[in-house]
Scaffold this motif. Sequence first.
Motif, mmCIF file in Angstrom:
data_model
loop_
_atom_site.group_PDB
_atom_site.id
_atom_site.type_symbol
_atom_site.label_atom_id
_atom_site.label_comp_id
_atom_site.label_asym_id
_atom_site.label_seq_id
_atom_site.Cartn_x
_atom_site.Cartn_y
_atom_site.Cartn_z
ATOM 1 N N ALA A 56 0.835 -1.201 0.000
ATOM 2 C CA ALA A 56 0.000 0.000 0.000
ATOM 3 C C ALA A 56 0.874 1.256 0.000
ATOM 4 N N ARG A 57 0.438 2.247 -0.757
ATOM 5 C CA ARG A 57 1.134 3.532 -0.799
ATOM 6 C C ARG A 57 0.504 4.478 0.225
ATOM 7 N N SER A 58 1.234 5.510 0.625
ATOM 8 C CA SER A 58 0.644 6.486 1.531
ATOM 9 C C SER A 58 -0.399 7.305 0.791
ATOM 10 N N ILE A 59 -1.458 7.681 1.532
ATOM 11 C CA ILE A 59 -2.577 8.420 0.958
ATOM 12 C C ILE A 59 -2.877 9.616 1.848
ATOM 13 N N SER A 60 -3.115 10.756 1.219
ATOM 14 C CA SER A 60 -3.547 11.928 1.986
ATOM 15 C C SER A 60 -4.587 12.695 1.189
ATOM 16 N N LYS A 61 -5.422 13.431 1.924
ATOM 17 C CA LYS A 61 -6.459 14.257 1.315
ATOM 18 C C LYS A 61 -6.382 15.626 1.956
ATOM 19 N N THR A 62 -6.307 16.658 1.115
ATOM 20 C CA THR A 62 -6.246 18.038 1.590
ATOM 21 C C THR A 62 -7.382 18.823 0.963
ATOM 22 N N VAL A 63 -8.159 19.502 1.811
ATOM 23 C CA VAL A 63 -9.230 20.364 1.317
ATOM 24 C C VAL A 63 -8.691 21.789 1.335
ATOM 25 N N LEU A 64 -8.647 22.421 0.151
ATOM 26 C CA LEU A 64 -8.139 23.781 0.034
ATOM 27 C C LEU A 64 -9.247 24.787 0.373
ATOM 28 N N LYS A 102 -7.274 17.988 -2.950
ATOM 29 C CA LYS A 102 -6.085 17.313 -3.485
ATOM 30 C C LYS A 102 -5.987 15.960 -2.789
ATOM 31 N N ILE A 103 -5.983 14.907 -3.582
ATOM 32 C CA ILE A 103 -5.792 13.566 -3.044
ATOM 33 C C ILE A 103 -4.458 13.067 -3.579
ATOM 34 N N LEU A 105 -9.508 17.536 -7.392
ATOM 35 C CA LEU A 105 -10.936 17.344 -7.580
ATOM 36 C C LEU A 105 -11.715 18.610 -7.263
ATOM 37 N N THR A 106 -12.777 18.843 -8.015
ATOM 38 C CA THR A 106 -13.715 19.912 -7.669
ATOM 39 C C THR A 106 -14.552 19.405 -6.497
ATOM 40 N N PRO A 107 -15.242 20.305 -5.792
ATOM 41 C CA PRO A 107 -16.104 19.835 -4.697
ATOM 42 C C PRO A 107 -17.124 18.793 -5.164
ATOM 43 N N ARG A 108 -17.670 18.975 -6.339
ATOM 44 C CA ARG A 108 -18.649 18.014 -6.871
ATOM 45 C C ARG A 108 -17.996 16.647 -7.113
ATOM 46 N N GLU A 109 -16.795 16.631 -7.679
ATOM 47 C CA GLU A 109 -16.082 15.381 -7.914
ATOM 48 C C GLU A 109 -15.745 14.690 -6.595
ATOM 49 N N ASP A 110 -15.376 15.488 -5.599
ATOM 50 C CA ASP A 110 -15.061 14.932 -4.284
ATOM 51 C C ASP A 110 -16.279 14.231 -3.691
ATOM 52 N N ARG A 111 -17.451 14.859 -3.806
ATOM 53 C CA ARG A 111 -18.682 14.247 -3.298
ATOM 54 C C ARG A 111 -19.005 12.966 -4.063
ATOM 55 N N ALA A 112 -18.816 12.987 -5.390
ATOM 56 C CA ALA A 112 -19.085 11.797 -6.199
ATOM 57 C C ALA A 112 -18.152 10.651 -5.802
ATOM 58 N N LEU A 113 -16.882 10.960 -5.570
ATOM 59 C CA LEU A 113 -15.929 9.942 -5.142
ATOM 60 C C LEU A 113 -16.313 9.399 -3.775
#
Length: 125
Positions: A72-80, A86-87, A96-104
């Motif tokens: 497994a690789r390291s994973i991080s998520k940052t909300v600007l 940014k994932i 990702l846009t906010p809409r894409e983030d919600r879809a994911l």
Amino acid sequence: MNTPAPTSTQRIYDAVCELHALEQVATRETVADLTGLKLAIVDDRLRALMDDGRVKRVLRGVYVPVEVHPPARSISKTVLTDGTVKIEIGDEVLTLTPREDRALAMLQAGAVMQVLGIATGRAAT
């Protein structure tokens, strides 16, 4: 240039993988039919493949390949501040846009439920 013929172990492993990919049952008999090898050789090589962790027996006489995933690789998520996300997964970055983030997040909900089910089962045990 001649390439060496695959070993009997490799032929048997390939047959198990092929049968599994086709959603067919891989038994010693089906593997022997597919490879043309004698049952004694198939039995011996299936045991060796199990010892090596490359195949496993799921039922008496039924074999499947063992799935091997890379580490497994390291994973991080940052909300600007503007809502962009940014994932980072290893060296890869998704913006990702906010809409894409919600879809994911909606797509990942099934994985979350699976993790909760596993945790609940362990707690009950």
